[in-house]
Design an enzyme around this catalytic site. Structure first.
Site, PDB file in Angstrom:
ATOM      1  N   ARG A  58       1.980 -11.927  -7.465  1.00 15.19           N
ATOM      2  CA  ARG A  58       1.639 -13.261  -7.249  1.00 15.19           C
ATOM      3  C   ARG A  58       0.895 -13.451  -6.001  1.00 15.19           C
ATOM      4  O   ARG A  58      -0.359 -13.993  -6.030  1.00 15.19           O
ATOM      5  CB  ARG A  58       2.851 -14.267  -6.746  1.00 15.19           C
ATOM      6  CG  ARG A  58       3.607 -14.656  -8.167  1.00 15.19           C
ATOM      7  CD  ARG A  58       5.010 -14.703  -8.099  1.00 15.19           C
ATOM      8  NE  ARG A  58       5.458 -13.299  -7.956  1.00 15.19           N
ATOM      9  CZ  ARG A  58       5.850 -12.815  -8.899  1.00 15.19           C
ATOM     10  NH1 ARG A  58       5.912 -13.102 -10.097  1.00 15.19           N
ATOM     11  NH2 ARG A  58       6.470 -11.629  -8.971  1.00 15.19           N
ATOM     12  N   THR A  59       0.991 -12.760  -4.877  1.00 13.79           N
ATOM     13  CA  THR A  59       0.378 -12.862  -3.438  1.00 13.79           C
ATOM     14  C   THR A  59      -0.987 -12.403  -3.468  1.00 13.79           C
ATOM     15  O   THR A  59      -1.866 -13.134  -3.186  1.00 13.79           O
ATOM     16  CB  THR A  59       1.309 -12.289  -2.246  1.00 13.79           C
ATOM     17  OG1 THR A  59       2.559 -12.659  -2.601  1.00 13.79           O
ATOM     18  CG2 THR A  59       0.711 -12.700  -1.117  1.00 13.79           C
ATOM     19  N   LYS A  86      -3.586  10.375   1.715  1.00 16.52           N
ATOM     20  CA  LYS A  86      -3.910  11.628   2.274  1.00 16.52           C
ATOM     21  C   LYS A  86      -3.655  11.645   3.664  1.00 16.52           C
ATOM     22  O   LYS A  86      -4.024  12.587   4.271  1.00 16.52           O
ATOM     23  CB  LYS A  86      -5.567  11.803   1.995  1.00 16.52           C
ATOM     24  CG  LYS A  86      -6.186  11.793   0.636  1.00 16.52           C
ATOM     25  CD  LYS A  86      -7.462  11.855   0.696  1.00 16.52           C
ATOM     26  CE  LYS A  86      -8.166  11.361  -0.618  1.00 16.52           C
ATOM     27  NZ  LYS A  86      -9.499  10.973  -0.626  1.00 16.52           N
ATOM     28  N   ARG A 108      -0.289  -6.662   3.348  1.00 18.84           N
ATOM     29  CA  ARG A 108       1.047  -6.554   2.869  1.00 18.84           C
ATOM     30  C   ARG A 108       1.486  -5.054   3.546  1.00 18.84           C
ATOM     31  O   ARG A 108       0.749  -4.377   3.196  1.00 18.84           O
ATOM     32  CB  ARG A 108       1.406  -6.907   1.704  1.00 18.84           C
ATOM     33  CG  ARG A 108       2.672  -6.470   1.182  1.00 18.84           C
ATOM     34  CD  ARG A 108       3.263  -7.083   0.024  1.00 18.84           C
ATOM     35  NE  ARG A 108       3.301  -8.582  -0.146  1.00 18.84           N
ATOM     36  CZ  ARG A 108       3.938  -9.097  -1.227  1.00 18.84           C
ATOM     37  NH1 ARG A 108       4.346  -8.381  -2.282  1.00 18.84           N
ATOM     38  NH2 ARG A 108       4.114 -10.362  -1.186  1.00 18.84           N
ATOM     39  N   HIS A 136       6.940 -13.759   5.681  1.00 18.52           N
ATOM     40  CA  HIS A 136       5.835 -14.225   4.474  1.00 18.52           C
ATOM     41  C   HIS A 136       5.482 -15.532   4.731  1.00 18.52           C
ATOM     42  O   HIS A 136       5.854 -16.110   3.956  1.00 18.52           O
ATOM     43  CB  HIS A 136       6.600 -13.896   3.303  1.00 18.52           C
ATOM     44  CG  HIS A 136       5.649 -13.527   2.071  1.00 18.52           C
ATOM     45  ND1 HIS A 136       4.348 -14.061   2.048  1.00 18.52           N
ATOM     46  CD2 HIS A 136       6.231 -12.993   0.825  1.00 18.52           C
ATOM     47  CE1 HIS A 136       4.138 -13.857   0.691  1.00 18.52           C
ATOM     48  NE2 HIS A 136       5.037 -13.266   0.038  1.00 18.52           N
TER      49      HIS A 136
HETATM   50  N1   CP Z   1       6.469 -13.934  -3.870  1.00 15.13           N
HETATM   51  C1   CP Z   1       5.762 -12.852  -3.738  1.00 15.13           C
HETATM   52  O1   CP Z   1       5.596 -12.339  -2.383  1.00 15.13           O
HETATM   53  O2   CP Z   1       5.718 -12.310  -5.116  1.00 15.13           O
HETATM   54  P1   CP Z   1       4.685 -10.783  -5.257  1.00 15.13           P
HETATM   55  O3   CP Z   1       5.476  -9.768  -4.428  1.00 15.13           O
HETATM   56  O4   CP Z   1       4.558 -10.683  -6.352  1.00 15.13           O
HETATM   57  O5   CP Z   1       3.424 -11.118  -4.330  1.00 15.13           O
END
Ligand code: CP
Length: 311
Positions: A58-59, A86, A108, A136
């Site tokens: 999603r993100t 590496k 992320r 988040h």
């Molecule tokens: N909610 C969320 O962060 O989903 P993803 O891990 O798929 O990005």
């Protein structure tokens, strides 16, 4: 007001006015996503690098779509296909990316604080797409946007968050966000998944899911974060589901018009029964849809917001 942060690293340091400004900006972008031609020139000439050291559906997709719908050039890098495998460090990787002059890095990473670390060392903007068990922010903002869409004012609502709280960055960002917007936040989960000190963050902590969801306006269910658990924290998934799973029966304890949220990915039959996951009260796909508008707003504001028109 105007709000043009250099970085978005978390919700903790945002004010309620700043959060509402982001949500209002997202509201103004939302209709672009349902146009026949889903593109505006707002971020033309800007380069956004999505640097993901952890899995994401999603993100990452919605940050990429958000950037593209604003006409930015977006580049995706995942750790498994980069020179990280590496042995290159995070700082070296990031400095090499910055040498190519991106305007924004959306990152992320599994380490809490990794986005703050880069923000102190690089000149470009950093947007946190989830760092370890820390924050988040875009998830909490899209959750607040979705609650606002279905319930109007968030102030005074009772929001229950249930599950693996100890390993969730979503819950930390949501506690900050919902408290700032005036919700009553209830938290529940197995004792082994509840970190100490939650009350100090302004939450009411329950040991029992049924008590925690009784009379709630919104229920946010969390996935067990197996990837962050060093050891087994529950006897079995079946037992977890029995005591902390949401199903048609216990959902009746919440308000009749309660909504069910989940950041995804969901584990059907564990924290949510399939009937709840597909039921009328769940707003999970609304969250995903709203995620694009919220991320468009974040990229726009970080890139300069209204000042972009003067460039
Ligand atoms: N909610 C969320 O962060 O989903 P993803 O891990 O798929 O990005």
């Amino acid at each position: 007001m105007s709000f043009n942060p250099k970085h978005i690293l978390g919700i903790k340091n945002l004010t309620a006015d700043e959060i509402n400004f982001i949500l209002d900006t997202a509201d103004s972008f939302k209709e672009i996503n349902t146009r026949q031609i889903k593109k505006v020139p707002t971020l033309r000439g800007k380069t956004i690098v999505n640097l993901f050291f952890e899995a994401s559906t999603r993100t990452r997709t919605s940050f990429e779509i958000a950037g593209k719908r604003l006409s930015a050039d977006t580049v995706n890098i995942s750790a498994s296909s980069s020179s990280v495998v590496k042995g290159e460090t995070l700082e070296d990787t990031a400095q090499n990316i910055e040498a190519m002059h991106p305007d924004i890095i959306v990152m992320r990473h599994s380490a809490s604080g990794a986005c703050d670390y880069l923000a102190e060392r690089l000149n470009c903007s950093i947007v946190n797409a989830g760092d370890g068990t820390h924050e988040h922010p875009s998830q909490a903002l899209l959750d607040a946007f979705t609650i606002r869409q279905h319930k109007g004012d968030i102030k005074g609502l009772t929001v229950t968050i249930a599950g693996d709280v100890a390993h969730s960055r979503v819950v930390r960002s949501n506690i900050h966000c919902l408290n700032k917007l005036g919700a009553n936040v209830r938290i529940t989960g197995p004792k082994t998944m509840l970190p100490p000190g939650l009350e100090k963050l302004g939450c009411e902590v329950f040991s029992n899911l049924n008590d925690a969801i009784t009379g709630a306006d919104c229920i946010m269910m969390l996935r067990i974060q197996h990837e962050r658990q060093g050891k087994t924290l529950i006897p079995s998934l079946r037992e977890y589901s029995r005591f902390f799973g949401l199903n048609d029966e216990n959902l009746k304890l919440a308000k009749k018009d309660a909504i069910v949220l989940h950041p995804g990915p969901i584990n059907r039959g564990v924290e949510l029964s399939s009937s709840v996951a597909d039921g009328k009260q769940n707003v999970i796909l609304d969250q995903v849809e709203n995620g694009v508008a919220v991320r468009m707003a974040l990229l726009y504001l970080v890139a300069g917001g209204e000042k972009l028109q003067d460039e």
